[in-house]
Motif scaffolding. Structure first.
Motif, PDB file in Angstrom:
ATOM      1  N   UNK A 125      -1.948  18.862  -7.800  1.00 23.73           N
ATOM      2  CA  UNK A 125      -2.731  18.175  -6.777  1.00 23.73           C
ATOM      3  C   UNK A 125      -3.688  17.173  -7.414  1.00 23.73           C
ATOM      4  N   UNK A 126      -3.751  15.986  -6.840  1.00 24.35           N
ATOM      5  CA  UNK A 126      -4.719  14.975  -7.262  1.00 24.35           C
ATOM      6  C   UNK A 126      -6.126  15.460  -6.948  1.00 24.35           C
TER       7      UNK A 126
ATOM      8  N   UNK B 249       0.837  -1.197   0.000  1.00 24.68           N
ATOM      9  CA  UNK B 249       0.000   0.000   0.000  1.00 24.68           C
ATOM     10  C   UNK B 249       0.870   1.244   0.000  1.00 24.68           C
ATOM     11  N   UNK B 250       0.355   2.274  -0.647  1.00 21.54           N
ATOM     12  CA  UNK B 250       0.990   3.593  -0.592  1.00 21.54           C
ATOM     13  C   UNK B 250       0.070   4.531   0.190  1.00 21.54           C
ATOM     14  N   UNK B 251       0.614   5.199   1.189  1.00 14.71           N
ATOM     15  CA  UNK B 251      -0.175   6.130   2.004  1.00 14.71           C
ATOM     16  C   UNK B 251       0.068   7.547   1.503  1.00 14.71           C
ATOM     17  N   UNK B 252      -0.957   8.118   0.889  1.00 14.43           N
ATOM     18  CA  UNK B 252      -0.841   9.468   0.353  1.00 14.43           C
ATOM     19  C   UNK B 252      -0.719  10.471   1.498  1.00 14.43           C
ATOM     20  N   UNK B 253       0.173  11.427   1.351  1.00 12.73           N
ATOM     21  CA  UNK B 253       0.364  12.479   2.352  1.00 12.73           C
ATOM     22  C   UNK B 253      -0.242  13.768   1.818  1.00 12.73           C
ATOM     23  N   UNK B 254      -1.086  14.373   2.627  1.00 14.78           N
ATOM     24  CA  UNK B 254      -1.795  15.586   2.231  1.00 14.78           C
ATOM     25  C   UNK B 254      -0.973  16.832   2.554  1.00 14.78           C
TER      26      UNK B 254
ATOM     27  N   UNK C 146       2.967  11.229  -6.641  1.00 17.55           N
ATOM     28  CA  UNK C 146       3.173   9.998  -5.851  1.00 17.55           C
ATOM     29  C   UNK C 146       2.035   8.994  -6.001  1.00 17.55           C
ATOM     30  N   UNK C 147       0.801   9.476  -6.161  1.00 20.49           N
ATOM     31  CA  UNK C 147      -0.346   8.573  -6.332  1.00 20.49           C
ATOM     32  C   UNK C 147      -0.257   7.869  -7.674  1.00 20.49           C
ATOM     33  N   UNK C 148       0.016   8.616  -8.724  1.00 19.36           N
ATOM     34  CA  UNK C 148       0.121   8.024 -10.059  1.00 19.36           C
ATOM     35  C   UNK C 148       1.251   7.006 -10.112  1.00 19.36           C
ATOM     36  N   UNK C 149       2.380   7.327  -9.489  1.00 14.86           N
ATOM     37  CA  UNK C 149       3.519   6.417  -9.484  1.00 14.86           C
ATOM     38  C   UNK C 149       3.199   5.131  -8.740  1.00 14.86           C
ATOM     39  N   UNK C 150       2.535   5.255  -7.585  1.00 14.90           N
ATOM     40  CA  UNK C 150       2.202   4.077  -6.781  1.00 14.90           C
ATOM     41  C   UNK C 150       1.250   3.152  -7.522  1.00 14.90           C
ATOM     42  N   UNK C 151       0.208   3.720  -8.128  1.00 13.53           N
ATOM     43  CA  UNK C 151      -0.751   2.906  -8.882  1.00 13.53           C
ATOM     44  C   UNK C 151      -0.078   2.210 -10.059  1.00 13.53           C
TER      45      UNK C 151
ATOM     46  N   UNK D   7      -1.853  -0.265  -4.126  1.00  6.14           N
ATOM     47  CA  UNK D   7      -3.094   0.437  -3.800  1.00  6.14           C
ATOM     48  C   UNK D   7      -2.750   1.673  -2.976  1.00  6.14           C
ATOM     49  N   UNK D   8      -3.514   2.728  -3.183  1.00  5.41           N
ATOM     50  CA  UNK D   8      -3.245   4.012  -2.528  1.00  5.41           C
ATOM     51  C   UNK D   8      -4.318   4.293  -1.498  1.00  5.41           C
ATOM     52  N   UNK D   9      -3.896   4.548  -0.267  1.00  7.42           N
ATOM     53  CA  UNK D   9      -4.822   4.926   0.800  1.00  7.42           C
ATOM     54  C   UNK D   9      -4.798   6.436   0.926  1.00  7.42           C
TER      55      UNK D   9
END
Length: 198
Positions: A80-81, A42-47, A97-102, A107-109
């Motif tokens: 920004x996503x 899992x990838x944890x997105x940081x806001x 980071x979200x696009x790279x993880x997917x 999976x992105x949390x």
């Protein structure tokens, strides 16, 4: 709340976007931090946020803390996503980071407010949406008082909004009551593992 270039919840390799939401003070950060011990892929997105850093928070771990001009400059670049203004502060999730993880099959949390989750539900219909529910409004009040980051007036505004947000829980795939941290984290990890293994 507005979203940018969001068309699908997965990358074609089994990875999914997992949205965890709930009212302010329900314990989203605590639950997500505890979920990290369960993470296998899992990838944890940081806001990023323009609000002030609380004493217990760590830059780059809990949030990316930005000045308002820094945030707006990042927004203008389309980086920004998703982003939203919540209680007079701006919040946004960096997109790359979200696009790279997917793309790597992770999976992105993603943690967003309820308003943001509703919009993402429309834009990412195949995402997994989990609503974190307080045991009661009184319990939520006590949590907000304990963290001592809002004035009395701000606290009451958040509680009134929470009542409305709880009504939106039916729009989520799962609702999990945050009454015991260990059980809540275990239950959410089980949900994610079940849904992402399909």
């Amino acid at each position: 709340m507005k979203s940018l270039n969001t068309n699908s919840s997965d990358s074609g390799n089994g990875a999914r976007l997992i949205v965890i939401s709930g009212p302010s003070g329900v314990g989203k950060d605590t639950v997500i931090n505890s979920l990290k011990s369960y993470a296998i892929n899992w990838h944890f997105a940081i806001t990023a946020t323009t609000r002030n850093k609380r004493n217990t928070e760590v830059e780059g771990t809990d949030y990316y803390f930005m000045t308002r001009p820094e945030f707006m400059a990042t927004l203008d670049k389309g980086e920004f996503f998703e982003y939203a203004q919540v209680y007079n502060n701006w919040y946004g999730v960096p997109k790359i980071p979200i696009e790279d993880a997917l793309a790597k099959g992770k999976s992105v949390i993603l943690k967003v407010d309820v308003q943001g989750a509703k919009t993402l539900r429309e834009l990412v219909p195949n995402g997994l949406f989990i609503f974190l529910m307080p045991p009661s409004i009184e319990d939520l009040r006590n949590r907000l008082i304990k963290r001592s980051s809002e004035s009395t007036e701000e606290l009451e505004i958040r509680l009134l909004k929470a009542v409305e947000e709880i009504k939106e829980s039916e729009l989520f795939d799962y609702t999990v009551t945050n009454d015991d941290l260990t059980n809540v984290v275990r239950n959410i990890a089980t949900i994610i593992n079940k849904e992402t293994s399909r």
